[in-house]
Design a protein around this motif. Structure first.
Motif, short mmCIF file in Angstrom:
data_model
loop_
_atom_site.label_atom_id
_atom_site.label_comp_id
_atom_site.label_asym_id
_atom_site.label_seq_id
_atom_site.Cartn_x
_atom_site.Cartn_y
_atom_site.Cartn_z
N ASN A 153 0.84 -1.20 0.00
CA ASN A 153 0.00 0.00 0.00
C ASN A 153 0.87 1.24 0.00
OD1 ASN A 153 -3.06 0.32 0.30
ND2 ASN A 153 -2.31 1.94 1.66
N GLY A 154 0.25 2.37 -0.23
CA GLY A 154 0.93 3.64 -0.05
C GLY A 154 1.02 3.97 1.43
N ALA A 155 1.39 5.20 1.72
CA ALA A 155 1.58 5.62 3.11
C ALA A 155 0.26 5.80 3.86
CB ALA A 155 2.37 6.92 3.14
N SER A 156 -0.86 5.69 3.15
CA SER A 156 -2.15 6.06 3.75
C SER A 156 -2.54 5.20 4.95
CB SER A 156 -3.26 6.01 2.70
OG SER A 156 -3.31 4.74 2.09
N ILE A 157 -2.19 3.91 4.95
CA ILE A 157 -2.55 3.06 6.08
C ILE A 157 -1.94 3.61 7.36
CG2 ILE A 157 -1.98 0.82 7.15
CD1 ILE A 157 -2.71 -0.51 4.54
N TYR A 158 -0.66 3.97 7.31
CA TYR A 158 0.02 4.51 8.49
C TYR A 158 -0.53 5.88 8.85
CZ TYR A 158 3.78 5.89 11.64
OH TYR A 158 4.49 6.31 12.75
N ILE A 159 -0.66 6.75 7.84
CA ILE A 159 -1.08 8.13 8.11
C ILE A 159 -2.47 8.16 8.72
CG2 ILE A 159 -1.70 10.31 6.99
CD1 ILE A 159 0.60 9.76 5.00
N VAL A 160 -3.41 7.39 8.16
CA VAL A 160 -4.77 7.35 8.71
C VAL A 160 -4.76 6.78 10.13
CG1 VAL A 160 -7.04 6.28 8.47
CG2 VAL A 160 -5.92 7.28 6.48
N ALA A 161 -3.97 5.72 10.34
CA ALA A 161 -3.91 5.12 11.68
C ALA A 161 -3.39 6.12 12.71
CB ALA A 161 -3.02 3.88 11.66
N LYS A 162 -2.45 6.97 12.30
CA LYS A 162 -1.92 7.97 13.23
C LYS A 162 -2.93 9.08 13.47
CE LYS A 162 2.07 10.85 14.26
NZ LYS A 162 3.41 11.32 13.81
N ARG A 163 -3.57 9.52 12.38
CA ARG A 163 -4.56 10.60 12.53
C ARG A 163 -5.77 10.14 13.34
NH1 ARG A 163 -4.36 13.19 6.36
NH2 ARG A 163 -2.27 14.07 6.55
N GLN A 164 -6.06 8.84 13.31
CA GLN A 164 -7.19 8.30 14.06
C GLN A 164 -6.69 7.42 15.22
OE1 GLN A 164 -10.16 6.46 11.51
NE2 GLN A 164 -9.94 8.03 9.94
#
Length: 373
Positions: free
Chosen positions: A206-217
């Motif tokens: 995946n792109g970075a979105s899995i990590y970024i969303v997990a951190k933002r949420q």
């Protein structure tokens, strides 16, 4: 002084909208292009060489991937905007539990690791349906890593029916059964994200979105111990290595101005404005690594020293990628093959029970209709 209207649509609907707009002669003035699409839609796009060359000259030059994808017949038909890198996001603690301290370095190693994790109810999750990003960015590097390719260096002769391609399909069939969530045949680019966040899978490309969303949420997305999930996410820098290579396919994003547009000068002015350092820089930093810059200067942006370590693997994404059609040139025919999901479906058919040799032969027939017709 211009009013700019942005329209957001599902990425999987984008090509149909582009085709409809060109055929009807109406629609958005500027449309985002992915991959080699400027080659496929060349007759409907405005020459933006004056805009693209000025930006490239000012900002350290474009990466080779953009010269291949956005420059057609010596003219820039789209202004490069960024590259979406990908990496295997994986649960660090789950791999630790089975004694894996470092992500597998080869495909065979990942198969064995995935087999152990699937036995514990924590399979690898890979999208292998008809979707614009995750399925092709997995399937094409797998083909290349085993020494396979769609076409030769000329881009004219189909060479898919090879030992390397057949071996890659045989590997995928075993990997799929032994290590993966087999429901991934129907997944698009969103399913694996949701499966990862809900704790159903141990790893996914995946792109970075899995990590970024997990951190933002972080207050919502937790691991099995009740801790913020993002603290347990790591990224492998590249997909594993195969017998022949270690490859990557990352998304190249560009903006094209449509020939039917009645506002071509204003559209060019907008793209110039968008890429000014003070404007593009704000967008770039908010991305936190999800999109690498199209020009080389952004690789040195201070943002990379501030983002979390798991996101730093995306810094040089635009340097590392091959492109659709490799080892031949990026072309309209390579884009047509991608659009028809021939390489993705070759693997999907085998995972559904077709013999590897037959799946490759099917792909050969489909590719010849495009490249050799």
């Amino acid at each position: 002084g211009a009013e700019v209207v942005l329209e957001f649509i599902n990425a999987n609907d984008l090509q149909a909208r582009i085709t409809a707009a060109i055929q009807s002669g109406s629609g958005a003035d500027i449309i985002q292009m992915l991959w080699n699409w400027p080659h496929l839609y060349a007759k409907g796009l405005v020459d933006v060489s004056d805009v693209a060359e000025a930006i490239g000259k000012e900002q350290g030059g474009y990466y080779d991937v953009f010269t291949a994808t956005a420059k057609v017949g010596g003219r820039w038909l789209a202004v490069p905007h960024g590259a979406g890198g990908n990496a295997v996001a994986y649960r660090r603690s789950w791999h630790d539990e089975i004694g894996v301290k470092k992500f597998p370095q080869t495909w065979d190693e990942w198969r064995q690791v995935g087999k152990k994790l699937k036995a514990k109810g924590k399979p690898v999750g890979q999208a292998l349906g008809h979707s614009f990003g995750d399925p092709p960015t997995f399937a094409y590097p797998l083909l290349w890593d085993f020494g396979g390719a769609e076409v030769d260096r000329t881009g004219k002769k189909v060479v898919i029916n090879s030992k390397g391609a057949i071996e890659s399909v045989k590997f995928m069939t075993a990997f799929w059964k032994e290590a993966c969530d087999e429901g991934g045949l129907a997944w698009d680019d969103t399913n694996n994200n949701r499966a990862f966040h809900s704790g159903e899978i141990s790893a996914t490309l995946n792109g970075a979105s899995i990590y970024i969303v997990a951190k933002r949420q972080k207050d919502k997305l937790k691991d099995d111990k009740g801790e913020p999930l993002y603290l347990d996410i790591e990224h492998a820098a590249l997909l594993p290595r195969g017998p022949a290579a270690q490859s990557a396919l990352y998304g190249a994003f560009q903006h094209a101005i449509m020939k039917y547009s009645k506002h071509q000068k204003l559209a060019k002015d907008f793209l110039r404005w968008l890429h000014q350092k003070e404007h593009y820089g704000k967008w770039f930093e908010i991305n936190e690594g999800y999109s690498a810059g199209a020009t080389k200067m952004w690789e040195e942006n201070p943002m990379w020293s501030r983002v979390d370590k798991p996101l730093q693997v995306f810094r040089q994404a635009a340097r590392q990628t091959r492109m659709l059609g490799y080892p031949g040139p990026a072309s309209a025919k390579a884009t047509e093959s991608y659009t028809k999901y021939i390489i993705v479906d070759m693997y999907a058919k085998a995972c559904q029970g077709m013999k590897a040799e037959d799946a490759v032969k099917w792909a050969e027939g489909e590719l010849k209709k495009i490249y050799e017709a």
